[in-house]
Write a protein that holds these residues in place. Sequence first.
Motif, PDB file in Angstrom:
ATOM      1  N   PHE A 169       0.845  -1.188   0.000  1.00  0.00           N
ATOM      2  CA  PHE A 169       0.000   0.000   0.000  1.00  0.00           C
ATOM      3  C   PHE A 169       0.887   1.248   0.000  1.00  0.00           C
ATOM      4  CE2 PHE A 169      -2.970  -3.116   0.817  1.00  0.00           C
ATOM      5  CZ  PHE A 169      -4.246  -2.651   1.096  1.00  0.00           C
ATOM      6  N   PRO A 170       0.398   2.354  -0.528  1.00  0.00           N
ATOM      7  CA  PRO A 170       1.190   3.595  -0.504  1.00  0.00           C
ATOM      8  C   PRO A 170       1.572   4.031   0.909  1.00  0.00           C
ATOM      9  CG  PRO A 170      -0.671   3.811  -1.996  1.00  0.00           C
ATOM     10  CD  PRO A 170      -0.868   2.521  -1.259  1.00  0.00           C
ATOM     11  N   GLU A 171       0.788   3.614   1.899  1.00  0.00           N
ATOM     12  CA  GLU A 171       1.064   3.995   3.291  1.00  0.00           C
ATOM     13  C   GLU A 171       2.089   3.088   3.967  1.00  0.00           C
ATOM     14  OE1 GLU A 171      -2.601   5.474   1.765  1.00  0.00           O
ATOM     15  OE2 GLU A 171      -2.134   3.371   2.181  1.00  0.00           O
ATOM     16  N   ASP A 172       2.561   2.052   3.276  1.00  0.00           N
ATOM     17  CA  ASP A 172       3.498   1.101   3.889  1.00  0.00           C
ATOM     18  C   ASP A 172       4.932   1.622   3.850  1.00  0.00           C
ATOM     19  OD1 ASP A 172       1.371  -0.578   4.283  1.00  0.00           O
ATOM     20  OD2 ASP A 172       1.831  -1.911   2.594  1.00  0.00           O
ATOM     21  N   ILE A 173       5.636   1.450   4.970  1.00  0.00           N
ATOM     22  CA  ILE A 173       7.064   1.769   5.059  1.00  0.00           C
ATOM     23  C   ILE A 173       7.810   0.456   5.316  1.00  0.00           C
ATOM     24  CG2 ILE A 173       8.853   3.136   6.186  1.00  0.00           C
ATOM     25  CD1 ILE A 173       6.751   4.824   4.747  1.00  0.00           C
ATOM     26  N   TRP A 174       8.801   0.188   4.480  1.00  0.00           N
ATOM     27  CA  TRP A 174       9.548  -1.083   4.492  1.00  0.00           C
ATOM     28  C   TRP A 174      10.832  -0.935   5.311  1.00  0.00           C
ATOM     29  CZ3 TRP A 174      14.479  -1.815   2.433  1.00  0.00           C
ATOM     30  CH2 TRP A 174      14.894  -3.131   2.152  1.00  0.00           C
ATOM     31  N   PHE A 175      11.162  -1.960   6.126  1.00  0.00           N
ATOM     32  CA  PHE A 175      12.367  -1.967   6.963  1.00  0.00           C
ATOM     33  C   PHE A 175      13.164  -3.237   6.688  1.00  0.00           C
ATOM     34  CE2 PHE A 175       9.534   0.861   9.127  1.00  0.00           C
ATOM     35  CZ  PHE A 175      10.305   1.755   9.838  1.00  0.00           C
ATOM     36  N   ALA A 211       6.507   2.397  -2.167  1.00  0.00           N
ATOM     37  CA  ALA A 211       6.531   2.805  -3.576  1.00  0.00           C
ATOM     38  C   ALA A 211       7.948   2.947  -4.117  1.00  0.00           C
ATOM     39  CB  ALA A 211       5.770   4.112  -3.764  1.00  0.00           C
ATOM     40  N   ASN A 212       8.928   3.052  -3.228  1.00  0.00           N
ATOM     41  CA  ASN A 212      10.318   3.198  -3.662  1.00  0.00           C
ATOM     42  C   ASN A 212      11.006   1.846  -3.876  1.00  0.00           C
ATOM     43  OD1 ASN A 212      12.620   4.831  -4.319  1.00  0.00           O
ATOM     44  ND2 ASN A 212      13.476   4.390  -2.296  1.00  0.00           N
ATOM     45  N   LEU A 213      10.326   0.760  -3.531  1.00  0.00           N
ATOM     46  CA  LEU A 213      10.903  -0.571  -3.732  1.00  0.00           C
ATOM     47  C   LEU A 213      10.899  -0.917  -5.213  1.00  0.00           C
ATOM     48  CD1 LEU A 213       9.256  -2.548  -0.795  1.00  0.00           C
ATOM     49  CD2 LEU A 213      11.502  -1.424  -0.850  1.00  0.00           C
ATOM     50  N   LYS A 214      12.010  -1.454  -5.678  1.00  0.00           N
ATOM     51  CA  LYS A 214      12.166  -1.781  -7.095  1.00  0.00           C
ATOM     52  C   LYS A 214      12.375  -3.282  -7.259  1.00  0.00           C
ATOM     53  CE  LYS A 214      15.199  -0.773 -11.051  1.00  0.00           C
ATOM     54  NZ  LYS A 214      16.407  -0.013 -11.480  1.00  0.00           N
ATOM     55  N   PHE A 261      15.930  -0.296  -5.035  1.00  0.00           N
ATOM     56  CA  PHE A 261      15.258   0.982  -4.824  1.00  0.00           C
ATOM     57  C   PHE A 261      15.227   1.787  -6.121  1.00  0.00           C
ATOM     58  CE2 PHE A 261      17.700   0.033  -0.881  1.00  0.00           C
ATOM     59  CZ  PHE A 261      16.620  -0.367  -0.104  1.00  0.00           C
ATOM     60  N   HIS A 262      14.143   2.489  -6.323  1.00  0.00           N
ATOM     61  CA  HIS A 262      14.056   3.402  -7.464  1.00  0.00           C
ATOM     62  C   HIS A 262      14.941   4.627  -7.227  1.00  0.00           C
ATOM     63  CE1 HIS A 262      10.840   1.272  -9.532  1.00  0.00           C
ATOM     64  NE2 HIS A 262      10.183   1.173  -8.385  1.00  0.00           N
ATOM     65  N   ASN A 263      14.924   5.121  -5.999  1.00  0.00           N
ATOM     66  CA  ASN A 263      15.656   6.346  -5.663  1.00  0.00           C
ATOM     67  C   ASN A 263      16.369   6.147  -4.322  1.00  0.00           C
ATOM     68  OD1 ASN A 263      16.609   8.906  -5.122  1.00  0.00           O
ATOM     69  ND2 ASN A 263      14.657   9.949  -5.395  1.00  0.00           N
ATOM     70  N   SER A 264      17.681   6.050  -4.359  1.00  0.00           N
ATOM     71  CA  SER A 264      18.443   5.808  -3.125  1.00  0.00           C
ATOM     72  C   SER A 264      18.344   6.974  -2.142  1.00  0.00           C
ATOM     73  CB  SER A 264      19.918   5.548  -3.469  1.00  0.00           C
ATOM     74  OG  SER A 264      20.474   6.666  -4.144  1.00  0.00           O
ATOM     75  N   LYS A 265      18.009   8.163  -2.646  1.00  0.00           N
ATOM     76  CA  LYS A 265      17.890   9.323  -1.758  1.00  0.00           C
ATOM     77  C   LYS A 265      16.661   9.225  -0.857  1.00  0.00           C
ATOM     78  CE  LYS A 265      20.327  12.537  -4.819  1.00  0.00           C
ATOM     79  NZ  LYS A 265      20.247  13.802  -5.602  1.00  0.00           N
TER      80      LYS A 265
END
Length: 215
Positions: free
Chosen positions: A33-39, A95-98, A110-114
């Motif tokens: 989901f867009p609200e998910d943060i991955w660790f 959303a940044n997971l690739k 990752f799409h964007n390492s920043k």
Amino acid sequence: MVFYFKARPEAGDYTIFMGLDKYENEELIKYGFPEDIWFHVDKMSSAHVYVRLHKGQTIDDISEGVLEDCAQLVKANSIQGNKVNNVDVVYTPWANLKKTASMDVGQVGFHNSKMVRTTRVEKRINEIVNRLNKTKVERKPDLKAEREAVNAAERAERKQHLREKKKREDMDRLEKERQAEIRSYKGLMVSEKMTSNKDIASSNKSLQELEEDFM
């Protein structure tokens, strides 16, 4: 199988979750989901841990308490990371997971390492890990169906907003047309454009001539 945990109550109602193995991790990556943060523990093998934020929140809204819960849980579920102190845990929005075809099952980039952040975990805090484990619930959810249901609800909400917007625009247009009509009517009724009985009497025109003016 997916494991669900509850973050510390004082931080708010937040759910933390992780997959049983790399195959569940693959599903979580695919249907997040867009609200998910991955660790994940940096440069070590570990579980993929997520926290689901509230709608509209971003990674900047994660409190220190929730961040610590997630970092402690992911460290505790890393075979190597759980044995050593001072490990780094990386986290980023789902959303940044690739994911590419060449990657192994469960592997991610990752799409964007920043957009990837790091937090240092000095040591395992058993009090936190034990508290989280007491809230642990195992479920086998249909992640695809859950994601499709949310997509359908979001589409319906967007359509409703578009309908309401069009309705407001139509009402505004009708009101402008009404106001323009009123202004036009008032313009016709100004005294300079009207003829009174007194004006007719002073014109020295015969009744027949006046009638012909209206023909």
